[in-house]
Scaffold this motif. Sequence first.
Motif, PDB file in Angstrom:
ATOM      1  N   THR A   1       0.859  -1.172   0.000  1.00 34.60           N
ATOM      2  CA  THR A   1       0.000   0.000   0.000  1.00 34.60           C
ATOM      3  C   THR A   1       0.901   1.230   0.000  1.00 34.60           C
ATOM      4  O   THR A   1       2.121   1.099  -0.033  1.00 34.60           O
ATOM      5  N   ASN A   2       0.296   2.400   0.065  1.00 28.23           N
ATOM      6  CA  ASN A   2       1.094   3.621   0.121  1.00 28.23           C
ATOM      7  C   ASN A   2       1.481   3.899   1.569  1.00 28.23           C
ATOM      8  O   ASN A   2       0.979   4.822   2.207  1.00 28.23           O
ATOM      9  N   LEU A   3       2.400   3.070   2.094  1.00 27.39           N
ATOM     10  CA  LEU A   3       2.830   3.189   3.485  1.00 27.39           C
ATOM     11  C   LEU A   3       3.884   4.291   3.620  1.00 27.39           C
ATOM     12  O   LEU A   3       4.937   4.231   2.988  1.00 27.39           O
ATOM     13  N   THR A   4       3.585   5.262   4.461  1.00 24.31           N
ATOM     14  CA  THR A   4       4.597   6.260   4.781  1.00 24.31           C
ATOM     15  C   THR A   4       5.645   5.630   5.694  1.00 24.31           C
ATOM     16  O   THR A   4       5.306   4.996   6.691  1.00 24.31           O
ATOM     17  N   VAL A   5       6.898   5.775   5.333  1.00 26.34           N
ATOM     18  CA  VAL A   5       7.994   5.200   6.122  1.00 26.34           C
ATOM     19  C   VAL A   5       8.218   6.074   7.347  1.00 26.34           C
ATOM     20  O   VAL A   5       8.577   7.258   7.224  1.00 26.34           O
ATOM     21  N   THR A   6       7.970   5.510   8.531  1.00 27.08           N
ATOM     22  CA  THR A   6       8.173   6.257   9.777  1.00 27.08           C
ATOM     23  C   THR A   6       9.067   5.460  10.725  1.00 27.08           C
ATOM     24  O   THR A   6       9.173   4.238  10.619  1.00 27.08           O
ATOM     25  N   ARG A   7       9.684   6.153  11.660  1.00 30.77           N
ATOM     26  CA  ARG A   7      10.578   5.499  12.603  1.00 30.77           C
ATOM     27  C   ARG A   7       9.818   4.532  13.505  1.00 30.77           C
ATOM     28  O   ARG A   7      10.289   3.431  13.786  1.00 30.77           O
ATOM     29  N   ASN A   8       8.634   4.938  13.959  1.00 23.76           N
ATOM     30  CA  ASN A   8       7.867   4.067  14.849  1.00 23.76           C
ATOM     31  C   ASN A   8       7.478   2.773  14.135  1.00 23.76           C
ATOM     32  O   ASN A   8       7.584   1.684  14.703  1.00 23.76           O
ATOM     33  N   ARG A   9       7.014   2.875  12.901  1.00 18.65           N
ATOM     34  CA  ARG A   9       6.644   1.680  12.146  1.00 18.65           C
ATOM     35  C   ARG A   9       7.854   0.785  11.915  1.00 18.65           C
ATOM     36  O   ARG A   9       7.727  -0.444  11.874  1.00 18.65           O
TER      37      ARG A   9
ATOM     38  N   THR B   1       6.437  11.441  -1.811  1.00 16.77           N
ATOM     39  CA  THR B   1       5.368  12.436  -1.834  1.00 16.77           C
ATOM     40  C   THR B   1       5.392  13.195  -0.520  1.00 16.77           C
ATOM     41  O   THR B   1       6.307  13.030   0.293  1.00 16.77           O
ATOM     42  N   HIS B   2       4.416  14.056  -0.305  1.00 18.77           N
ATOM     43  CA  HIS B   2       4.288  14.756   0.974  1.00 18.77           C
ATOM     44  C   HIS B   2       2.818  14.821   1.345  1.00 18.77           C
ATOM     45  O   HIS B   2       1.942  14.636   0.501  1.00 18.77           O
ATOM     46  N   GLN B   3       2.553  15.069   2.616  1.00 20.73           N
ATOM     47  CA  GLN B   3       1.172  15.100   3.098  1.00 20.73           C
ATOM     48  C   GLN B   3       0.603  16.508   2.977  1.00 20.73           C
ATOM     49  O   GLN B   3       1.303  17.501   3.179  1.00 20.73           O
ATOM     50  N   VAL B   4      -0.690  16.560   2.631  1.00 19.70           N
ATOM     51  CA  VAL B   4      -1.363  17.852   2.465  1.00 19.70           C
ATOM     52  C   VAL B   4      -2.683  17.844   3.219  1.00 19.70           C
ATOM     53  O   VAL B   4      -3.264  16.794   3.500  1.00 19.70           O
ATOM     54  N   LEU B   5      -3.142  19.041   3.528  1.00 21.85           N
ATOM     55  CA  LEU B   5      -4.454  19.216   4.145  1.00 21.85           C
ATOM     56  C   LEU B   5      -5.505  19.245   3.044  1.00 21.85           C
ATOM     57  O   LEU B   5      -5.348  19.950   2.043  1.00 21.85           O
ATOM     58  N   VAL B   6      -6.562  18.476   3.215  1.00 19.64           N
ATOM     59  CA  VAL B   6      -7.682  18.490   2.271  1.00 19.64           C
ATOM     60  C   VAL B   6      -8.817  19.268   2.918  1.00 19.64           C
ATOM     61  O   VAL B   6      -9.267  18.933   4.017  1.00 19.64           O
ATOM     62  N   GLN B   7      -9.254  20.331   2.236  1.00 18.50           N
ATOM     63  CA  GLN B   7     -10.305  21.204   2.757  1.00 18.50           C
ATOM     64  C   GLN B   7     -11.163  21.697   1.599  1.00 18.50           C
ATOM     65  O   GLN B   7     -10.778  21.600   0.429  1.00 18.50           O
TER      66      GLN B   7
ATOM     67  N   ASN C   1       0.109  12.990  -4.030  1.00 13.89           N
ATOM     68  CA  ASN C   1      -0.168  12.363  -5.328  1.00 13.89           C
ATOM     69  C   ASN C   1      -1.591  11.831  -5.393  1.00 13.89           C
ATOM     70  O   ASN C   1      -2.265  11.922  -6.422  1.00 13.89           O
ATOM     71  N   LEU C   2      -2.097  11.289  -4.274  1.00 14.47           N
ATOM     72  CA  LEU C   2      -3.477  10.816  -4.238  1.00 14.47           C
ATOM     73  C   LEU C   2      -4.451  11.995  -4.201  1.00 14.47           C
ATOM     74  O   LEU C   2      -5.526  11.944  -4.807  1.00 14.47           O
ATOM     75  N   ALA C   3      -4.069  13.047  -3.508  1.00 13.99           N
ATOM     76  CA  ALA C   3      -4.927  14.232  -3.435  1.00 13.99           C
ATOM     77  C   ALA C   3      -5.154  14.829  -4.821  1.00 13.99           C
ATOM     78  O   ALA C   3      -6.272  15.226  -5.173  1.00 13.99           O
ATOM     79  N   LYS C   4      -4.093  14.899  -5.633  1.00 18.18           N
ATOM     80  CA  LYS C   4      -4.230  15.457  -6.974  1.00 18.18           C
ATOM     81  C   LYS C   4      -5.199  14.642  -7.813  1.00 18.18           C
ATOM     82  O   LYS C   4      -5.970  15.194  -8.607  1.00 18.18           O
ATOM     83  N   ILE C   5      -5.158  13.316  -7.664  1.00 15.09           N
ATOM     84  CA  ILE C   5      -6.099  12.468  -8.395  1.00 15.09           C
ATOM     85  C   ILE C   5      -7.531  12.808  -8.006  1.00 15.09           C
ATOM     86  O   ILE C   5      -8.428  12.890  -8.853  1.00 15.09           O
ATOM     87  N   ASN C   6      -7.759  13.040  -6.725  1.00 12.53           N
ATOM     88  CA  ASN C   6      -9.118  13.302  -6.261  1.00 12.53           C
ATOM     89  C   ASN C   6      -9.641  14.668  -6.693  1.00 12.53           C
ATOM     90  O   ASN C   6     -10.843  14.919  -6.599  1.00 12.53           O
TER      91      ASN C   6
ATOM     92  N   GLN D   1       8.227  12.683   1.892  1.00 10.84           N
ATOM     93  CA  GLN D   1       8.348  11.436   2.650  1.00 10.84           C
ATOM     94  C   GLN D   1       8.402  10.243   1.707  1.00 10.84           C
ATOM     95  O   GLN D   1       7.834  10.260   0.609  1.00 10.84           O
ATOM     96  N   LYS D   2       9.082   9.202   2.176  1.00  2.00           N
ATOM     97  CA  LYS D   2       9.181   7.975   1.394  1.00  2.00           C
ATOM     98  C   LYS D   2       7.906   7.156   1.551  1.00  2.00           C
ATOM     99  O   LYS D   2       7.369   7.018   2.643  1.00  2.00           O
TER     100      LYS D   2
END
Length: 470
Positions: free
Chosen positions: A108-116, A129-135, A214-219, A236-237
Amino acid sequence: MLKLVTTFVVLILLIGCQVQTEQTNSKLPDEMASIDLDDIVKRGKIRVVTDYNSTNYFVYKGRPLGYQLELLQALSNTLGLKLEIVVSNDVEKNFESLLKGDVDLIATNLTVTRNRSHHVTFTEPHCITHQVLVQQKPSANNTLEEDDVIRNQLDLAGKTVYVQENSAYVTRLQSLANEIGDSIHVVEIPDYEVEQLIALVANGEIPYTVCDYNLAKINLNFFDNIDVETAISFPQKIGWAVRPNSGDLRDVVDNWLINFKKTNQYKRIYRKYFINKRSTHLVNSSFHSIKGGRVSAYDAIIKEESEKYNFDWRLIAALIYQESRFLPEVESWAGAIGLMQLMPQTAESFGVEKITSPQQNIQGGLKFLIWLDKRFRDRISDPEERLKFVLASYNVGPGHVEDAMRLAKKNNKNPNIWEDNVDYYLLNKSKPSFYNDPVVKYGYCRGEEPFHYVTDILERYTHYKNVITD
């Protein structure tokens, strides 16, 4: 829906849903399965979980599609392994299934994080990609002004943001709250995938969610009233995940991804799902499994007739796609006609008067399947195993399949097991040493076609079951 979401807000605020440090997942199994590449190769298939949405995995006009699906198909082809897809949009459940050994890979589109990374091992990222606010943005359908659109992350202070439960967006919002020195109310919604939350924003049922850009742009193709230009993270990776003790599998997947991302095939796949605008017709089509849930224009007839004869309509739809691509008047080079490609003599023997009538053609095809099933029932008691023989017989005739069963028995293979037994002899029945054998009654057969026919239909049937529940 608004009432449901409001209930979530109240419950979570009551228990103090302010930003907190990310917790270790208590549901992860205590012991980790020990399965690596050698075990997977011996099994002959790689088991993968992916998520169901309009980008990663879906069905359109009867055809399974998706960014993750196409990557996985390319990987499994390279490895020479069968691909078994499991569908789950539950992030927590996916990690649990991986560590228990129920699946070998989370794709899946798993964001690579230290905790995970404390629990799983990430592969080479398949994209960045990077995370964005959807509003919502101001429009004639709402009372928003330009000043109401959040552009500065500081303005998220005191706001309520709804995100997928156990997602990396939760962690990012927690970190962002620390960075801005104020609270952000994070509501984790179970059983909702990212795209469903975006739809809730577009419909005005929730104010904000977070999504990968990248998913936000599709939507944006789906919803023209959303804004996705406010970043809330650095690049983020985005990767897949394997068990920490699956080092050989990780190495193989890493090497494959590094090389595959350089190919034109990968560039085509990425452009197809993340850059090229898909038409509104496709997005809103009733034949899109997410938007309309239909496989074909003949679903109602297929369901009606399949129920009469106790067939899963999704199996029959998978067969019809293979036979005719849902074209009721198509005729093959051999003279087979209609949705289920009946030969005229076969249609006549099962009472079909108008062979191009979708309903009559399906009725005739189902009666033929039942006739074939009865022919093998005494020898093959397991219905799932018998289905493979029935499908092969539908394609090439029962005589050739029974020849392959006799060849299997003669060569000390199980004549009542399809895979790696009877299918091998049917596949090779085009060779003189096989079709000239004394036990063969029906001679030459181009066995490659029924061999792949069975595999393709059952694979498509699995895809349909993954995304179509009724």
